[in-house]
Scaffold this active site. Structure first.
Site, PDB file in Angstrom:
ATOM      1  CB  ILE A 127      -0.976   0.006   1.198  1.00 11.44           C
ATOM      2  CG1 ILE A 127      -0.242  -0.167   2.524  1.00 11.44           C
ATOM      3  CG2 ILE A 127      -2.017  -1.085   1.029  1.00 11.44           C
ATOM      4  CD1 ILE A 127      -1.167  -0.145   3.741  1.00 11.44           C
ATOM      5  CG  ASP A 128      -0.152   4.339  -2.637  1.00 10.48           C
ATOM      6  OD1 ASP A 128       0.622   3.655  -3.332  1.00 10.48           O
ATOM      7  OD2 ASP A 128      -1.249   4.766  -3.046  1.00 10.48           O
ATOM      8  CE  LYS A 129       6.778   8.738   3.469  1.00  7.14           C
ATOM      9  NZ  LYS A 129       5.921   9.852   3.923  1.00  7.14           N
TER      10      LYS A 129
END
Length: 303
Positions: A135-137
């Site tokens: 998942i994105d930061k």
């Protein structure tokens, strides 16, 4: 650590070639090669056996998982790791927003993988990190990782994810679908957009709550495109709150309001044995569901 696969009665009195039996047990080609060349080979009832030999009902095929090649990330014990589920095959970590999953050019350290390496080494285990999905930061929530080389491809084929998203605008309560192709946005490496030339993309969602110009939705990305939920909601004029890459405002939350709140996956049935794991054969997969509650910054927008 060894894996054990009893040969079932369905193999018949003439038996079955070992290579065919191992395919039925869902061993990947890469793992087969690694066992053959680096892991000491295969055994039937403890005696060495080749892939072109037959195994018979009542026998047990076994092999040792090969030693890991390469090194994991540099360990960083300052990064907290919160494991919310683990078994012989799967590990689920609950990642906070603001933490990248894996080192990249922009984030060479200080990632979940670095914290994982320290956590694993403290327990005397391999530090190789095998995230099945990322998942994105600035997205929070669940990250599924494989515990070993056997589990990695098996988990990747069967995982289902549900995200909670806060979109700007008051959408109708209940179910909805966004089914539009997604591709790169111009020459951007990061940005994506809805475009006729993109890849087919489908997001199914249910709006759960509406308040003060915001909508809380439970989203299932049927396809797995980069930034899919973020791009799809922006395409209907309802970017995620805080998602300034796709037009969202940051006056009410300081990051994209997106949280992976549930993961469902399948793991093989069987039992632990002193030196590894013994499977049920024919191979039977059982479902596991792991959930993570809505984080405080997103919940504060509605309660």
């Amino acid at each position: 650590m060894r894996l054990y696969f009893p040969v079932p009665a369905s193999a018949g009195p003439e038996g079955v070639l070992l290579r065919s039996f191992l395919r039925e047990c869902r061993l990947s080609t890469d793992l087969l090669r690694a066992v053959k060349f680096r892991g000491g080979g295969f055994a039937a009832d403890g005696a060495p056996i080749l892939a072109n030999q037959r195994v018979f009902p009542g026998q047990t095929v076994s092999f040792a998982l090969p030693e890991e090649e390469g090194e994991g990330c540099l360990p960083d014990p300052s990064i907290p790791v919160r494991a919310v589920y683990q078994d012989f095959f799967a590990l689920v970590l609950d990642k906070p927003a603001g933490l990248a999953v894996h080192p990249t050019l922009n984030y060479p350290g200080g990632t979940l993988a670095n914290g994982y390496a320290a956590w694993r080494q403290a327990g005397g285990r391999s530090a190789v990190f095998r995230p099945v999905n990322r998942i994105d930061k600035d997205t929070s929530g669940l990250v599924l990782a494989a515990q070993n080389a056997y589990a990695a491809p098996l988990l990747a084929q069967n995982v289902e994810k549900l995200y909670y998203a806060v979109a700007e605008g008051e959408l109708p309560l209940g179910p909805g679908v966004i089914d539009t192709p997604i591709g790169r946005r111009g020459d951007s490496i990061i940005g994506r957009c809805v475009t006729p030339d993109g890849k087919p993309s489908r997001t199914e969602y249910t709006v759960l709550k509406v308040r003060d110009g915001l909508s809380l939705a439970a989203c299932v990305p049927v396809t797995g495109r980069t930034h899919q939920i973020r791009v799809h909601f922006a395409s209907i004029g309802c970017p995620l709150a805080g998602d300034d890459l796709y037009g969202g405002r940051r006056d009410r939350i300081g990051r994209q309001a997106l949280h992976c709140g549930r993961q469902r996956f399948l793991v093989p049935a069987g039992r632990s044995v002193p030196d590894g794991f013994c499977f049920e054969t024919p191979l039977r997969l059982v479902p596991v569901t792991v959930e993570s509650p809505l984080p405080a910054d997103m919940a504060a927008l509605f309660w």
